[in-house]
Scaffold this active site. Structure first.
Site, PDB file in Angstrom:
ATOM      1  N   ASP A 204       1.107 -15.299  46.597  1.00 33.61           N
ATOM      2  CA  ASP A 204       1.414 -16.222  48.109  1.00 33.61           C
ATOM      3  C   ASP A 204       0.542 -16.494  48.994  1.00 33.61           C
ATOM      4  OD1 ASP A 204       4.504 -15.233  47.820  1.00 33.61           O
ATOM      5  OD2 ASP A 204       3.560 -13.041  48.668  1.00 33.61           O
TER       6      ASP A 204
ATOM      7  N   HIS B 164       2.592 -13.086  54.046  1.00 30.55           N
ATOM      8  CA  HIS B 164       2.687 -14.379  54.430  1.00 30.55           C
ATOM      9  C   HIS B 164       1.654 -14.597  56.161  1.00 30.55           C
ATOM     10  CE1 HIS B 164       4.087 -15.784  51.488  1.00 30.55           C
ATOM     11  NE2 HIS B 164       5.165 -14.690  51.784  1.00 30.55           N
TER      12      HIS B 164
END
Length: 440
Positions: A402, A425
């Protein structure tokens, strides 16, 4: 005076399984009663007071899920462990939603079974600590004042790259749960990564296209769930795994045509990586530019108990990631260096993960679709309930995946060493925004 041993009821239409479980549990000191079908069990339950029920899903007549529904109404506190040798993730999730304490796959593993029975039959408290939910907004505070020359864009001495030809991938949307797809196409030099909606709207694969960019910059509040790019009324969601594959393949110029959401496939980047390998890459007659970090840039407070993320000068690209979550994850640490490890082998196959409780709540709030069920490692009560892990430390590997994908929102490959502690995130996006600010 000795107390009466716990009574365990076994409901399974296979006599061999009933006899085996009775023998094992009797040897462990439990009392047992077994039943070949739902009706005989429910009738006997009028006079029994079991401490635990081992209940097969596939039963003649009334199936196990129907029995479970009745039990939750009549005996809401009675622990029930569902068993099946043929059920998939949908059945496991349905069972837990209906109130099952756990779900075991056949053939049953003796140690796992006894460990579970020991806790449930004796009424031990559950150790149920959720992961921090990645289905919300999170505040990622950072200082906007940066020393001059913290980072710059330089020519790397390498050539820009694009794809050799068009390539198509179909899959399921993570958030929508519906079938979707994408087309990857070559682009001219100096074009960058560009997303294109079905109506032709172009959205640069850049931090300035991040959904709510202006608001996030002002409030330092970012989306922890996934990375979404927008332009006007058009948006492309869940771009991070594809962006990681593009970054690691050295692709600097690619057109991505997508219908609102990049297909998530199995929650990893392996399909994107394989797709790129199959179609091949082509060097272009233009120098590649990259971001070089000269001074430390940080988001969050550096502490083992706090989320934080920083980048320091380094001649290459390296990520140090640490996570520390409840079982079965616990503390995991991993270093990924693009020159020393193979992204396709070590990082790309690692899948998204979350707890059943977080996913269930997000679905009820309408924040995610059914795509979550088949594209996540789902955790419940200290165990993985829907799949086998691809690596013992798959969780920390996915966090690296990610981060790599979000970092490519800078618009260029990066030269630096990144150190991350339990980031999602939101923190990744915040650091990218801070690096962007340093380049402005």
């Amino acid at each position: 005076m000795n107390s009466t041993p716990p009574l365990i009821c076994i409901v399974d239409d296979e006599s061999g399984i009933r006899e085996t479980l009775e023998g094992i549990l009797n040897d462990e000191g439990y009392l047992t009663r077994s039943f070949p079908n739902a009706s005989s069990f429910l009738e006997a339950l009028l006079e029994l007071n079991p401490s635990l029920v081992l209940l097969d899903i596939w039963l003649p007549g009334m199936d196990g899920l129907a029995v479970l529904t009745q039990l939750r109404g009549r005996h809401p506190d009675l622990p029930v462990v569902m068993m099946s040798g043929h059920a998939g993730i949908e059945s496991a999730v349905n069972a837990i939603k209906l109130g099952a304490s756990d779900f075991l796959e056949k053939p049953l593993h003796l140690e796992v079974l006894l460990d579970k029975v020991s806790g449930l039959a004796h009424g031990l408290p559950r150790q149920d600590r959720n992961l921090p939910s990645d289905t919300r907004l999170e505040i990622a505070k950072y200082d906007t004042d940066l020393p001059p020359g913290s980072a710059e864009i330089v020519e790397s001495g390498r050539r820009q790259r694009t794809l050799k030809s068009n390539v198509v991938l179909n899959g399921t949307g993570l958030l929508s749960g519906r079938n979707t797809g994408l087309i990857l196409s070559p682009l001219d030099a100096n074009s960058g990564v560009v997303f294109q909606a079905l109506d032709g709207t172009s959205i640069p694969g850049h931090i300035t296209s991040l959904e709510g960019f202006a608001q996030s910059t002002a409030s330092q509040t970012f989306t922890a769930n996934s990375t979404v790019l927008t332009h006007g009324s058009r948006r492309i969601r869940t771009v991070e795994h594809l962006m990681a594959s593009l970054f690691m393949a050295g692709l600097t110029n690619v057109l991505v045509k997508a219908d609102e959401e990049v297909p998530n496939v199995d929650g990893s980047a392996i399909d994107f990586t394989r797709l790129i390998e199959e179609v091949g890459v082509e060097e272009q007659d233009a120098p590649r530019r990259e971001v070089v970090v000269h001074k430390r840039i940080q988001v969050g407070t550096e502490s083992p108990n706090e989320k934080h993320l920083f980048v320091e000068p380094y001649d290459g690209f390296e990520v140090h990631m640490r996570v520390d979550y409840p079982a079965p994850i616990l503390e995991q640490q991993l270093v990924f260096n693009e020159n020393q490890q193979d992204f396709a082998e070590e990082i790309a196959p690692a899948r998204s993960f979350n707890t059943f409780e977080n996913i269930d709540m997000a679905q009820k709030l309408g924040k995610v679709g059914s795509g979550y069920l088949n594209s996540h490692i789902i955790l419940h009560e200290g165990k993985v309930i829907n799949t086998e892990l691809r690596y013992p430390d798959e969780f920390v590997r996915h966090k690296i995946l990610d981060l790599i994908g979000d970092l490519y929102l800078i618009g260029f490959p990066v030269r630096g060493r990144f150190t991350a502690n339990m980031t999602s995130h939101g923190y990744n996006q915040a650091l990218v925004q801070k690096i962007h600010h340093a380049l402005s």
